[in-house]
Design a protein around this motif. Structure first.
Motif, mmCIF file in Angstrom:
data_model
loop_
_atom_site.group_PDB
_atom_site.id
_atom_site.type_symbol
_atom_site.label_atom_id
_atom_site.label_comp_id
_atom_site.label_asym_id
_atom_site.label_seq_id
_atom_site.Cartn_x
_atom_site.Cartn_y
_atom_site.Cartn_z
ATOM 1 N N TYR A 275 0.944 -1.291 0.042
ATOM 2 C CA TYR A 275 0.089 0.110 -0.052
ATOM 3 C C TYR A 275 0.633 1.276 -0.007
ATOM 4 O O TYR A 275 0.540 2.189 -0.527
ATOM 5 N N SER B 89 -5.176 7.750 4.450
ATOM 6 C CA SER B 89 -6.440 6.979 4.894
ATOM 7 C C SER B 89 -7.521 7.097 4.035
ATOM 8 O O SER B 89 -8.350 6.277 3.656
ATOM 9 N N HIS B 90 -7.725 8.174 3.239
ATOM 10 C CA HIS B 90 -8.680 8.486 2.326
ATOM 11 C C HIS B 90 -8.725 7.358 0.783
ATOM 12 O O HIS B 90 -9.493 6.804 0.872
ATOM 13 N N TYR C 135 -7.050 4.339 1.125
ATOM 14 C CA TYR C 135 -7.082 3.162 1.650
ATOM 15 C C TYR C 135 -8.581 2.872 1.672
ATOM 16 O O TYR C 135 -8.963 1.795 1.433
ATOM 17 N N THR C 136 -9.723 3.809 2.307
ATOM 18 C CA THR C 136 -10.858 3.808 2.508
ATOM 19 C C THR C 136 -11.444 3.490 1.026
ATOM 20 O O THR C 136 -12.236 2.582 0.976
ATOM 21 N N GLU C 137 -11.083 4.381 0.347
ATOM 22 C CA GLU C 137 -11.585 4.278 -1.232
ATOM 23 C C GLU C 137 -11.413 2.697 -1.970
ATOM 24 O O GLU C 137 -12.287 2.200 -2.380
ATOM 25 N N SER D 292 -10.572 0.056 -0.176
ATOM 26 C CA SER D 292 -11.617 -0.974 0.530
ATOM 27 C C SER D 292 -12.932 -1.213 0.189
ATOM 28 O O SER D 292 -13.494 -2.033 -0.151
ATOM 29 N N MET D 293 -13.672 0.140 -0.362
ATOM 30 C CA MET D 293 -14.935 -0.011 -0.737
ATOM 31 C C MET D 293 -15.081 -0.029 -2.250
ATOM 32 O O MET D 293 -16.224 -0.520 -2.435
ATOM 33 N N ASN E 69 -7.586 -6.632 -0.995
ATOM 34 C CA ASN E 69 -6.490 -6.663 -0.136
ATOM 35 C C ASN E 69 -5.968 -8.022 0.272
ATOM 36 O O ASN E 69 -6.875 -8.853 0.457
#
Length: 168
Positions: A33, A56-57, A59-61, A63-64, A70
């Motif tokens: 990452y 974190s932005h 990573y969150t995107e 993940s969704m 992952n």
């Protein structure tokens, strides 16, 4: 679309998630990452501070977003690379098994070197023991030589008193 095909203006307007997708597509291999984030930041011309604020932005995107998966150990790939029925958990378990297998192979390889090192140490110990034995034999031999070569060819007889004095 390849990142090489983008103009500077297009890179600025393109979202980080799209650039991440393009990078993974181009490289065709999972990416850790932080390495992916750094590459996205370089493509967009972001400073380290801007990247830190957006860590974190992205990573969150990812993940969704259903395009990304992952794989565990903070490695990401594209869902299209894997069979549809494999869950992220399955992929993560496979990655963990592969990582453990690599670690075991590395450990076995290092074990071979340790064994060789131990054998070499044993050889050095044996060599030292042989040197000690050889030195002891030389010393014993020297003592015998000294005793054997005392002046025994002297024709004069030594009196008992002289012998006693020599022994004291």
């Amino acid at each position: 679309m390849s990142l090489k095909d983008y103009t500077e203006e297009q890179l600025q307007e393109t979202s980080m998630i799209e650039i991440a997708n393009d990078l993974l597509t181009e490289q065709n291999n999972p990416i850790e990452y932080h390495s992916l984030l750094k590459q996205v930041g370089e493509a967009k011309g972001l400073s380290d501070e801007q990247l830190t604020n957006r860590i974190s932005h992205l990573y969150t995107e990812m993940s969704m977003d259903g395009r990304f998966v992952n794989l565990g150990d903070n490695r990401w790939g594209l869902r299209s690379w894997y069979p549809f029925d494999q869950t992220e958990e399955d992929l993560s378990q496979e990655a963990t098994k592969a990582r453990k297998k690599r670690a075991k192979e590395k450990e076995e390889e290092e074990g071979l070197y340790d064994d060789l090192s131990e054998d070499f140490d044993e050889f050095e110990d044996l060599e030292d023991e042989l040197d000690d034995l050889a030195n002891e034999e030389d010393t014993d031999f020297d003592e015998v030589e000294d005793d054997d070569f005392t002046d025994t060819n002297d024709d004069s007889e030594t009196s008992d008193e002289e012998t006693e004095e020599e022994e004291r």
